[in-house]
Write a protein that holds these residues in place. Structure first.
Motif, mmCIF file in Angstrom:
data_model
loop_
_atom_site.group_PDB
_atom_site.id
_atom_site.type_symbol
_atom_site.label_atom_id
_atom_site.label_comp_id
_atom_site.label_asym_id
_atom_site.label_seq_id
_atom_site.Cartn_x
_atom_site.Cartn_y
_atom_site.Cartn_z
ATOM 1 N N SER A 14 38.972 30.480 38.580
ATOM 2 C CA SER A 14 38.364 31.719 39.064
ATOM 3 C C SER A 14 36.914 31.841 38.615
ATOM 4 O O SER A 14 36.039 32.219 39.402
ATOM 5 N N GLU A 15 36.659 31.518 37.348
ATOM 6 C CA GLU A 15 35.295 31.640 36.818
ATOM 7 C C GLU A 15 34.331 30.701 37.542
ATOM 8 O O GLU A 15 33.193 31.083 37.870
ATOM 9 N N ARG A 16 34.775 29.485 37.819
ATOM 10 C CA ARG A 16 33.906 28.531 38.523
ATOM 11 C C ARG A 16 33.673 28.976 39.969
ATOM 12 O O ARG A 16 32.564 28.838 40.498
ATOM 13 N N ALA A 17 34.716 29.509 40.617
ATOM 14 C CA ALA A 17 34.578 29.971 42.003
ATOM 15 C C ALA A 17 33.603 31.144 42.092
ATOM 16 O O ALA A 17 32.794 31.228 43.021
ATOM 17 N N ILE A 18 33.676 32.055 41.122
ATOM 18 C CA ILE A 18 32.749 33.190 41.091
ATOM 19 C C ILE A 18 31.325 32.708 40.895
ATOM 20 O O ILE A 18 30.388 33.163 41.563
ATOM 21 N N ALA A 19 31.133 31.744 39.984
ATOM 22 C CA ALA A 19 29.794 31.210 39.707
ATOM 23 C C ALA A 19 29.195 30.538 40.941
ATOM 24 O O ALA A 19 27.982 30.589 41.165
ATOM 25 N N ARG A 20 30.051 29.899 41.759
ATOM 26 C CA ARG A 20 29.566 29.233 42.980
ATOM 27 C C ARG A 20 29.346 30.214 44.133
ATOM 28 O O ARG A 20 28.819 29.837 45.176
ATOM 29 N N GLY A 21 29.809 31.455 43.986
ATOM 30 C CA GLY A 21 29.735 32.410 45.092
ATOM 31 C C GLY A 21 30.898 32.289 46.047
ATOM 32 O O GLY A 21 30.862 32.829 47.165
ATOM 33 N N ASP A 22 31.949 31.579 45.632
ATOM 34 C CA ASP A 22 33.133 31.394 46.475
ATOM 35 C C ASP A 22 34.236 32.398 46.159
ATOM 36 O O ASP A 22 35.335 32.310 46.710
ATOM 37 N N ALA A 23 33.983 33.336 45.255
ATOM 38 C CA ALA A 23 35.003 34.324 44.886
ATOM 39 C C ALA A 23 34.319 35.605 44.431
ATOM 40 O O ALA A 23 33.153 35.603 44.021
ATOM 41 N N GLN A 24 35.061 36.683 44.525
ATOM 42 C CA GLN A 24 34.620 37.973 44.014
ATOM 43 C C GLN A 24 35.690 38.520 43.089
ATOM 44 O O GLN A 24 36.884 38.251 43.258
ATOM 45 N N SER A 25 35.263 39.336 42.119
ATOM 46 C CA SER A 25 36.198 39.947 41.193
ATOM 47 C C SER A 25 35.846 41.418 41.014
ATOM 48 O O SER A 25 34.663 41.781 40.934
ATOM 49 N N VAL A 26 36.859 42.268 41.014
ATOM 50 C CA VAL A 26 36.665 43.702 40.780
ATOM 51 C C VAL A 26 37.735 44.199 39.826
ATOM 52 O O VAL A 26 38.764 43.546 39.617
ATOM 53 N N GLN A 27 37.478 45.358 39.247
ATOM 54 C CA GLN A 27 38.466 46.019 38.408
ATOM 55 C C GLN A 27 38.944 47.283 39.105
ATOM 56 O O GLN A 27 38.130 48.054 39.626
ATOM 57 N N VAL A 28 40.266 47.464 39.125
ATOM 58 C CA VAL A 28 40.847 48.671 39.712
ATOM 59 C C VAL A 28 41.871 49.240 38.741
ATOM 60 O O VAL A 28 42.329 48.559 37.821
ATOM 61 N N SER A 29 42.225 50.485 38.965
ATOM 62 C CA SER A 29 43.245 51.128 38.153
ATOM 63 C C SER A 29 44.620 50.538 38.472
ATOM 64 O O SER A 29 44.972 50.352 39.649
ATOM 65 N N VAL A 30 45.395 50.238 37.439
ATOM 66 C CA VAL A 30 46.764 49.752 37.653
ATOM 67 C C VAL A 30 47.574 50.792 38.427
ATOM 68 O O VAL A 30 48.350 50.453 39.337
ATOM 69 N N LYS A 31 47.364 52.076 38.106
ATOM 70 C CA LYS A 31 48.086 53.139 38.822
ATOM 71 C C LYS A 31 47.729 53.144 40.297
ATOM 72 O O LYS A 31 48.599 53.340 41.155
ATOM 73 N N HIS A 32 46.449 52.949 40.608
ATOM 74 C CA HIS A 32 46.033 52.905 42.012
ATOM 75 C C HIS A 32 46.669 51.709 42.728
ATOM 76 O O HIS A 32 47.114 51.820 43.871
ATOM 77 N N PHE A 33 46.696 50.562 42.049
ATOM 78 C CA PHE A 33 47.272 49.363 42.661
ATOM 79 C C PHE A 33 48.758 49.581 42.958
ATOM 80 O O PHE A 33 49.247 49.241 44.041
ATOM 81 N N LEU A 34 49.462 50.158 41.995
ATOM 82 C CA LEU A 34 50.888 50.416 42.202
ATOM 83 C C LEU A 34 51.112 51.443 43.310
ATOM 84 O O LEU A 34 52.065 51.329 44.086
ATOM 85 N N LYS A 35 50.219 52.425 43.395
ATOM 86 C CA LYS A 35 50.361 53.419 44.461
ATOM 87 C C LYS A 35 50.205 52.765 45.827
ATOM 88 O O LYS A 35 50.955 53.065 46.763
ATOM 89 N N SER A 36 49.243 51.859 45.953
ATOM 90 C CA SER A 36 49.057 51.172 47.233
ATOM 91 C C SER A 36 50.291 50.362 47.606
ATOM 92 O O SER A 36 50.612 50.201 48.794
ATOM 93 N N LEU A 37 50.996 49.861 46.594
ATOM 94 C CA LEU A 37 52.189 49.059 46.869
ATOM 95 C C LEU A 37 53.375 49.900 47.328
ATOM 96 O O LEU A 37 54.387 49.359 47.771
ATOM 97 N N GLN A 38 53.254 51.237 47.243
ATOM 98 C CA GLN A 38 54.291 52.097 47.815
ATOM 99 C C GLN A 38 54.365 51.911 49.334
ATOM 100 O O GLN A 38 55.367 52.247 49.969
ATOM 101 N N CYS A 39 53.305 51.366 49.904
ATOM 102 C CA CYS A 39 53.299 51.105 51.345
ATOM 103 C C CYS A 39 54.345 50.068 51.744
ATOM 104 O O CYS A 39 54.623 49.889 52.930
#
Length: 319
Positions: free
Chosen positions: A243-268
């Motif tokens: 992941s770190e190498r992919a981000i450095a090359r511009g081949d990946a993105q990384s973000v931080q989200v709330s665990v509660k928000h992620f679990l809420k989205s999975l209610q779908c």
């Protein structure tokens, strides 16, 4: 303004068994937005501090004899309590089935009405469900907000249009329940989830504290949009290093989200999607989850139904 229609058997099943169950878990209220061609359920669309959820249906999927008119290009929007709507639909279906002896011939009508409630001096708007039996009719009223003004509908439509933008890279998770079970365990470790998505088809989710780091990487997922091949020298690296190498090359993105928000989205997942796509918006503006539905008995995407969530990202400096 006027709205009146009959729910189809498929429409009843979609709402009662799947989508209202999911939206009831998402939050207390949502907007119902009706146009000549579509019905939308819009949760938290005008706020940026929580999970946004958007469900769209072609009218023919839900209704027969659909009639709508308004001075705002035949568009009507209002907010309502999802739990009250869910309860009314379940109750109406139960009554409808009882009246018809288990047959689907007894149809369920839905319409907008104004009524004068007891202890009130002004008529109030309701979304009404009417089930007609052999000798009687049962009516259930769901209170709604005053329908949105022309300018408010324009604001809602503008927000809806901007929320339809797709991330440049989407990776497909075929078994969303596997991700749900994993993230459900992660909530006991931390409140923040690091999500990394690469053009190679990698999805990594990770949470950590000063004492423990817990994460998982799903590799070689199907990619829609911008994609690229991972360098051969990356194959034997750890998930974190990949992941770190992919981000450095511009081949990946990384973000931080709330665990509660992620679990809420999975209610779908209560809507019973066939798979889910994950992507990160340009400049890491949000994490987008798009749920895919297939036409029953085929491997063709059901384009009459769509559902997606947008999760706000956290400022890494605030953690």
């Amino acid at each position: 303004m006027k709205f009146k229609a009959f729910l189809t058997e498929n429409g009843v099943n979609l709402l009662e068994k799947r989508f209202l169950a999911a939206f009831d878990k998402m939050g207390k209220t949502c907007y119902l937005f009706l146009t000549k061609d579509h019905l939308f359920f819009l949760h938290n669309l005008l706020n940026g501090d929580g999970v946004q959820c958007i469900a769209q249906f072609c009218i023919d999927v839900l209704f027969d004899d659909y009639r709508i008119s308004s001075q705002n290009e035949d568009r009507i929007a209002f907010s309502l309590d999802v739990s009250l709507l869910y309860r009314a639909v379940k109750s109406s279906v139960s009554i409808c089935t009882e009246f018809s002896g288990g047959l689907a011939s007894n149809r369920l009508q839905i319409k907008l009405v104004k009524k004068l409630p007891s202890n009130c001096t002004q008529p109030m708007p309701f979304l009404t469900f009417e089930t007609k039996g052999y000798k009687s009719a049962v009516i259930q009223d769901v209170p709604i907000s005053k329908p949105l003004s022309r300018s408010q509908v324009v604001e809602l439509q503008t927000a809806l249009d901007s929320a339809q933008d797709l991330p440049p890279t989407l990776v497909q998770v075929q078994d969303p329940n596997q991700l749900l079970n994993f993230v459900d365990r992660m909530k006991h470790v931390g409140d923040v989830l690091n999500v990394t998505i690469s053009k190679h088809g990698d999805l990594q989710v990770q949470t950590s504290t000063t004492l423990i780091r817990l994460g998982s990487q799903f590799q070689r997922l199907s990619v829609i949009g911008d994609k690229s091949q991972a360098p051969a020298e990356d194959r034997n690296l750890s998930a974190q290093a990949r992941s770190e190498r992919a981000i450095a090359r511009g081949d990946a993105q990384s973000v931080q989200v709330s665990v509660k928000h992620f679990l809420k989205s999975l209610q779908c997942h209560l809507t019973k999607p066939d798979s889910a796509f994950y992507g990160i918006a340009p400049q890491g503006a949000c994490l987008t989850v798009i749920f895919q539905f297939m036409v029953p008995g085929t491997r063709q995407t059901d384009k009459s139904i769509s559902l997606h969530c947008r999760l706000p990202v956290l400022d890494p400096g605030s953690n």
